[in-house]
Design a protein around this motif. Structure first.
Motif, mmCIF file in Angstrom:
data_model
loop_
_atom_site.group_PDB
_atom_site.id
_atom_site.type_symbol
_atom_site.label_atom_id
_atom_site.label_comp_id
_atom_site.label_asym_id
_atom_site.label_seq_id
_atom_site.Cartn_x
_atom_site.Cartn_y
_atom_site.Cartn_z
ATOM 1 N N ASP A 58 -35.177 -5.579 -58.683
ATOM 2 C CA ASP A 58 -36.412 -6.351 -58.778
ATOM 3 C C ASP A 58 -36.958 -6.720 -57.398
ATOM 4 O O ASP A 58 -38.165 -6.648 -57.149
ATOM 5 C CB ASP A 58 -36.176 -7.632 -59.577
ATOM 6 N N LEU A 61 -38.509 -3.708 -55.615
ATOM 7 C CA LEU A 61 -39.820 -3.373 -56.165
ATOM 8 C C LEU A 61 -40.873 -4.368 -55.708
ATOM 9 O O LEU A 61 -41.990 -3.984 -55.341
ATOM 10 C CB LEU A 61 -39.748 -3.352 -57.694
ATOM 11 N N ALA A 62 -40.524 -5.660 -55.700
ATOM 12 C CA ALA A 62 -41.472 -6.691 -55.290
ATOM 13 C C ALA A 62 -41.861 -6.549 -53.828
ATOM 14 O O ALA A 62 -42.969 -6.938 -53.431
ATOM 15 C CB ALA A 62 -40.881 -8.073 -55.555
ATOM 16 N N PRO A 65 -45.447 -2.230 -51.329
ATOM 17 C CA PRO A 65 -46.886 -2.484 -51.454
ATOM 18 C C PRO A 65 -47.329 -2.350 -52.915
ATOM 19 O O PRO A 65 -46.904 -1.433 -53.630
ATOM 20 C CB PRO A 65 -47.505 -1.379 -50.587
ATOM 21 N N ALA A 66 -48.188 -3.269 -53.342
ATOM 22 C CA ALA A 66 -48.581 -3.316 -54.753
ATOM 23 C C ALA A 66 -49.270 -2.044 -55.211
ATOM 24 O O ALA A 66 -49.176 -1.664 -56.375
ATOM 25 C CB ALA A 66 -49.477 -4.523 -55.000
ATOM 26 N N GLY A 67 -49.948 -1.367 -54.306
ATOM 27 C CA GLY A 67 -50.703 -0.191 -54.701
ATOM 28 C C GLY A 67 -49.916 1.098 -54.717
ATOM 29 O O GLY A 67 -50.467 2.154 -55.054
ATOM 30 N N ARG A 68 -48.641 1.037 -54.360
ATOM 31 C CA ARG A 68 -47.852 2.267 -54.314
ATOM 32 C C ARG A 68 -47.562 2.753 -55.735
ATOM 33 O O ARG A 68 -46.967 2.048 -56.528
ATOM 34 C CB ARG A 68 -46.551 2.052 -53.547
ATOM 35 N N GLN A 69 -48.001 3.959 -56.049
ATOM 36 C CA GLN A 69 -47.898 4.473 -57.401
ATOM 37 C C GLN A 69 -46.563 5.163 -57.651
ATOM 38 O O GLN A 69 -46.117 5.974 -56.853
ATOM 39 C CB GLN A 69 -49.042 5.465 -57.667
ATOM 40 N N ARG A 92 -42.967 0.790 -63.780
ATOM 41 C CA ARG A 92 -43.624 1.082 -62.505
ATOM 42 C C ARG A 92 -42.855 2.113 -61.684
ATOM 43 O O ARG A 92 -43.447 2.875 -60.922
ATOM 44 C CB ARG A 92 -43.802 -0.208 -61.694
ATOM 45 N N TRP A 93 -41.514 2.150 -61.834
ATOM 46 C CA TRP A 93 -40.732 3.105 -61.062
ATOM 47 C C TRP A 93 -41.045 4.537 -61.496
ATOM 48 O O TRP A 93 -41.255 4.810 -62.684
ATOM 49 C CB TRP A 93 -39.232 2.865 -61.249
#
Length: 232
Positions: A58, A61-62, A65-69, A92-93
């Motif tokens: 967790d 992931l936090a 960067p929020a925009g990383r796809q 998200r992973w």
């Protein structure tokens, strides 16, 4: 070979399997309603909690960067499966790679009692399990890069059961980690205790944003996750 006993007291450990491998003996035991992994006579982990192993994933992931796809993650050490299960539960992973050197541990997850924790994650098409020594795997600079490395090897940088695991936390080992991280990637390292010396080692290795997150335990010092960011 499987070993079991139905005559043991409820809280006494019952050996489910004992196996000799290239790195020594590994044992899977049941104690009450939980399972334990013992390596060369030393307790490594059990299924009684798992909060810090989930935090490992967790927190990594936090920190991305929020925009990383669909970021990719390497989980170093399958253990009892909490970190893998957490990663696979998060949509998200993207690619999830697990590196585990003990064939017995992989078997206990695929066909043994630890499948109760990891079964769904192992069936996830994003998941790949690599049977290899993590130190050697990371040192191979021809391998893929990852957005996050989540490492849960031995008992952390200050106390390793297997001497060869020390090299993972050495300057050369940390350099290998940096080389296998994408720019701005996150290194997350689980430890059985806080380690200011390891925090400094991360800074000396060129990582930025070094922080430590703690999980309180019933007795003794807290489990921690050390976090560091690879230069963009």
């Amino acid at each position: 070979m499987p070993v079991d006993s139905f005559d043991a007291p409820v809280d006494a450990p019952v050996v489910i399997e004992r196996r000799e491998g290239p790195y020594g003996e590994v044992v899977l035991r049941r104690r009450g309603g939980h399972h334990e992994i013992i390596a060369n006579g030393c307790f490594l982990m059990d299924t009684s909690d798992g909060r810090s192993e989930r935090l490992l994933v967790d927190a990594a992931l936090a920190a991305l960067p929020a925009g990383r796809q669909a970021p990719s993650v390497l989980i170093g050490g399958l253990g009892v499966g909490f970190s893998l299960a957490r990663a696979a539960a998060g949509r998200r992973w993207g690619r999830i790679t697990v590196v585990e050197r003990e064939a017995a541990v992989i078997d206990w997850h695929r066909t043994g009692p630890l499948s109760a924790i990891s079964g769904a994650a192992l069936a996830d098409p994003r998941t790949e399990v690599v049977h290899a020594d993590l130190v050697a795997y990371l040192a191979d600079r021809s391998g893929p890069v990852f957005d996050a490395l989540c490492l849960d090897i031995d008992n952390g940088p200050d106390w390793t059961v297997a001497e060869d695991n020390d090299s993972l936390y050495s300057p050369a080992g940390l350099a290998s980690c940096r080389a296998r991280l994408a720019p701005g990637g996150v290194l997350a390292v689980w430890s059985a205790q806080p380690s200011p010396a390891f925090e400094q080692a991360l800074r000396n290795a060129g990582f930025a944003g070094v922080t430590t997150e703690e999980i309180a335990v019933a007795r003794g010092v807290p489990d921690v996750v050390h976090l560091a960011i690879s230069a963009a």
